[in-house]
Design a protein around this motif. Structure first.
Motif, short mmCIF file in Angstrom:
data_model
loop_
_atom_site.label_atom_id
_atom_site.label_comp_id
_atom_site.label_asym_id
_atom_site.label_seq_id
_atom_site.Cartn_x
_atom_site.Cartn_y
_atom_site.Cartn_z
N UNK A 269 8.40 5.07 -3.03
CA UNK A 269 8.20 6.50 -3.25
C UNK A 269 9.56 7.14 -3.54
N UNK A 270 9.59 8.11 -4.46
CA UNK A 270 10.88 8.74 -4.79
C UNK A 270 10.65 10.22 -5.10
N UNK A 271 10.93 11.05 -4.12
CA UNK A 271 10.68 12.48 -4.26
C UNK A 271 11.66 13.14 -5.23
N UNK A 272 12.73 12.45 -5.56
CA UNK A 272 13.77 13.07 -6.40
C UNK A 272 13.53 12.81 -7.88
N UNK B 203 -1.18 15.87 -6.83
CA UNK B 203 -1.82 14.60 -7.15
C UNK B 203 -2.25 13.97 -5.83
N UNK B 204 -3.54 13.66 -5.75
CA UNK B 204 -4.05 13.21 -4.44
C UNK B 204 -3.33 11.95 -3.97
N UNK B 205 -2.64 11.27 -4.90
CA UNK B 205 -2.08 9.98 -4.49
C UNK B 205 -0.69 10.14 -3.88
N UNK B 206 -0.24 11.40 -3.71
CA UNK B 206 1.14 11.52 -3.24
C UNK B 206 1.19 12.04 -1.81
N UNK B 207 1.99 11.42 -0.97
CA UNK B 207 2.04 11.88 0.43
C UNK B 207 2.74 13.21 0.58
N UNK C 241 -4.20 4.88 -3.92
CA UNK C 241 -4.31 3.93 -5.05
C UNK C 241 -2.93 3.38 -5.42
N UNK C 242 -1.90 3.87 -4.76
CA UNK C 242 -0.53 3.45 -5.10
C UNK C 242 -0.22 2.12 -4.40
N UNK C 243 -0.64 1.06 -4.99
CA UNK C 243 -0.38 -0.25 -4.39
C UNK C 243 -0.50 -1.32 -5.46
N UNK C 244 0.02 -2.54 -5.13
CA UNK C 244 -0.18 -3.69 -6.03
C UNK C 244 0.28 -3.40 -7.45
N UNK C 245 -0.66 -3.51 -8.38
CA UNK C 245 -0.27 -3.43 -9.79
C UNK C 245 0.12 -2.03 -10.24
N UNK C 246 -0.21 -1.02 -9.44
CA UNK C 246 0.29 0.33 -9.81
C UNK C 246 1.81 0.32 -9.79
N UNK C 247 2.41 -0.50 -8.90
CA UNK C 247 3.88 -0.65 -8.87
C UNK C 247 4.34 -1.71 -9.86
N UNK D 289 0.52 -3.25 1.12
CA UNK D 289 0.02 -2.67 2.36
C UNK D 289 0.91 -1.53 2.84
N UNK D 290 0.75 -1.21 4.15
CA UNK D 290 1.64 -0.21 4.73
C UNK D 290 1.76 -0.54 6.22
N UNK D 291 2.01 0.46 7.03
CA UNK D 291 2.30 0.16 8.44
C UNK D 291 1.09 0.00 9.32
N UNK D 292 -0.10 -0.10 8.70
CA UNK D 292 -1.26 -0.28 9.59
C UNK D 292 -1.10 -1.58 10.38
N UNK D 293 -2.09 -1.86 11.21
CA UNK D 293 -1.90 -3.01 12.11
C UNK D 293 -1.86 -4.29 11.29
#
Ligand code: FHN
Length: 434
Positions: free
Chosen positions: A138-141, A150-154, A200-206, A230-234
């Motif tokens: 993620x890059x806010x700058x 955009x719903x995909x942005x935190x 939706x920001x995962x895998x091939x989106x990157x 993934x992310x920080x889930x268990x």
């Protein structure tokens, strides 16, 4: 929705080869440091406080960590028993602690005028620790990173981020380019710690396949976490939706220790590392003086190892580059314990025996380490161990523990190195020598 695909045996064998040092070392230092250390209200403040780029620019203009001495950080980590360290090379605010040729938003353009990553790597290598870099997906700058609206942005709800991503592919070229810079300009890295996928920001989106291929070609030995997918889930899944690649070498549960460790979809245990803060913030937060005790951290470290996992324990240095004294005090106490008990951590994993009610076991080969956490009002009851262990020693100073009846039933058939987390809490009345 990503579907997980069981990787090939070769992928698993390659991963198992790469992670050997990681699963031996078990304990690392996480370091969140950057412009956000100046306001000292945590690393998300630009988002949580809805700051404009202009307001946040103040910190870039001021940043001058005059007391930054990563050799001191490295010595503190080593003394605490940590074997590797991961520094934020770039967090979500997009500020680069390294001399990237792809942006002006970097430490070498601040008053610091230094490549902070380069100095970190040199210092920790000199102290014999393995080194990793955290890199924000993620890059806010960056003007091409999708933002507000955009719903995909935190960054939801942050009006100052209202813009339309002009060209997300151009952002990905920038992001991949910086990873290339880190993997070609800073020597051998041991871990790339990406952070984080969401919605939706995962895998091939990157363009993860392309990125993973580049990483593996440039530094084949390097470990990659699971957050390209993934992310920080268990634990999260560490397999991508794309059967041709395997998005990470270890799962990265955050601020949690998964109840049963982490397994893949076949039920086979996979490498994992719990990242944990010392207080309640990753980045420096001056008001947050709520630090976990060394006993808590030690017991959580033992719990991680008892479930085949690692612990990455975080420190957040201040604006001048100094690790808070409270953090150093806890690290010092952990180091005292590790200096006597690290045999029960390094190279250890889950035991072949069920968890006892008074604590936890870790095991290395035929050595069982009993971590006694509950104050005992009498003998430890090693139920079910009678035919398994032939002798016991207190790990701290090696004295012989007699495990005669009624404490434990008979002889132990394997070396048992009984390891009390806090001997002074232990009222184990040793019998007279036989
Ligand atoms: O948003 C980040 C957060 O700031 C921190 O870096 C943690 C550490 O694992 N990762 C993300 C939250 O999951």
């Amino acid at each position: 929705m990503t579907t997980t695909t069981t990787p090939s045996n070769q992928v698993i064998q390659d991963r198992n080869q790469r992670v050997q040092w990681f699963q031996n070392d078990r304990f690392g230092m996480f370091i969140h440091w950057g412009l956000y250390s100046i306001p000292a209200r945590g690393e998300w403040l630009r988002s949580s406080e809805q700051m404009s780029i202009e307001d946040y620019q103040t910190y870039f203009d001021e940043f001058d960590p005059v007391d930054y001495n990563p050799r001191e950080w490295a010595k503190a980590a080593k003394k605490a028993g940590m074997k590797y360290a991961v520094l934020t090379a770039k967090h979500h605010d997009g500020f680069c602690l390294f001399d990237s040729k792809l942006t002006n938003y970097k430490s070498t353009n601040t008053k610091a005028g230094r490549d902070l990553v380069q100095e970190f790597l040199e210092a920790f290598r000199e102290e014999g620790l393995k080194v990793g870099l955290y890199f924000s997906l993620i890059d806010w700058h960056h003007e091409d990173y999708p933002a507000y609206g955009d719903r995909i942005h935190p960054m939801r709800g942050n009006e100052s981020f209202k813009r339309d991503p002009k060209n997300f592919d151009r952002y990905l070229d920038y992001m991949h380019g910086q990873v290339h810079e880190l993997l070609t300009g800073y020597g051998k890295l041991d871990i790339m710690w990406f952070d984080f996928s969401y919605d939706t920001m995962r895998g091939e989106v990157w363009r993860a396949t392309e990125l993973m291929k580049m990483i593996r070609e440039l530094q084949p030995h390097i470990l990659i976490d699971n957050r390209l997918e993934g992310s920080g889930e268990s634990g999260g899944s560490i397999y991508t939706s794309d059967p041709s690649i395997y998005s990470g070498d270890f799962a990265s549960p955050e601020q949690i220790i998964p109840p049963h460790g982490v397994v893949d979809e076949t039920g086979a245990p996979i490498p994992w590392e719990a990242c944990i803060t010392l207080n309640n913030n990753w980045g420096y937060a001056a008001a947050d003086r709520n630090y976990k005790s060394s006993t808590t951290i030690i017991r959580k470290l033992v719990e991680c190892v008892s479930k085949n996992g690692n612990m990455l324990l975080n420190v957040g240095p201040d604006a001048k580059g100094v690790i808070p004294k409270e953090s150093l005090d806890v690290l010092e106490e952990i180091g005292d314990w590790m200096s006597k008990n690290s045999d029960s951590i390094y190279g250890c994993a889950a035991a072949d025996y069920p968890k006892p009610e008074w604590g936890r076991y870790t095991q290395k080969g035929n050595k069982l380490y009993a971590h006694v956490f509950e104050e005992s009002i009498g003998p430890i009851n090693l139920i079910g161990m009678a035919d398994k262990v032939k002798k016991a020693r207190l790990l701290a100073d090696g004295y012989e523990l007699f495990l005669s009846r009624p404490w434990s039933a008979a002889e132990f058939t394997e070396d048992a190195f009984v390891n009390f987390a806090r001997p002074e809490h232990f009222t184990y009345p040793l019998p007279d020598k036989r």
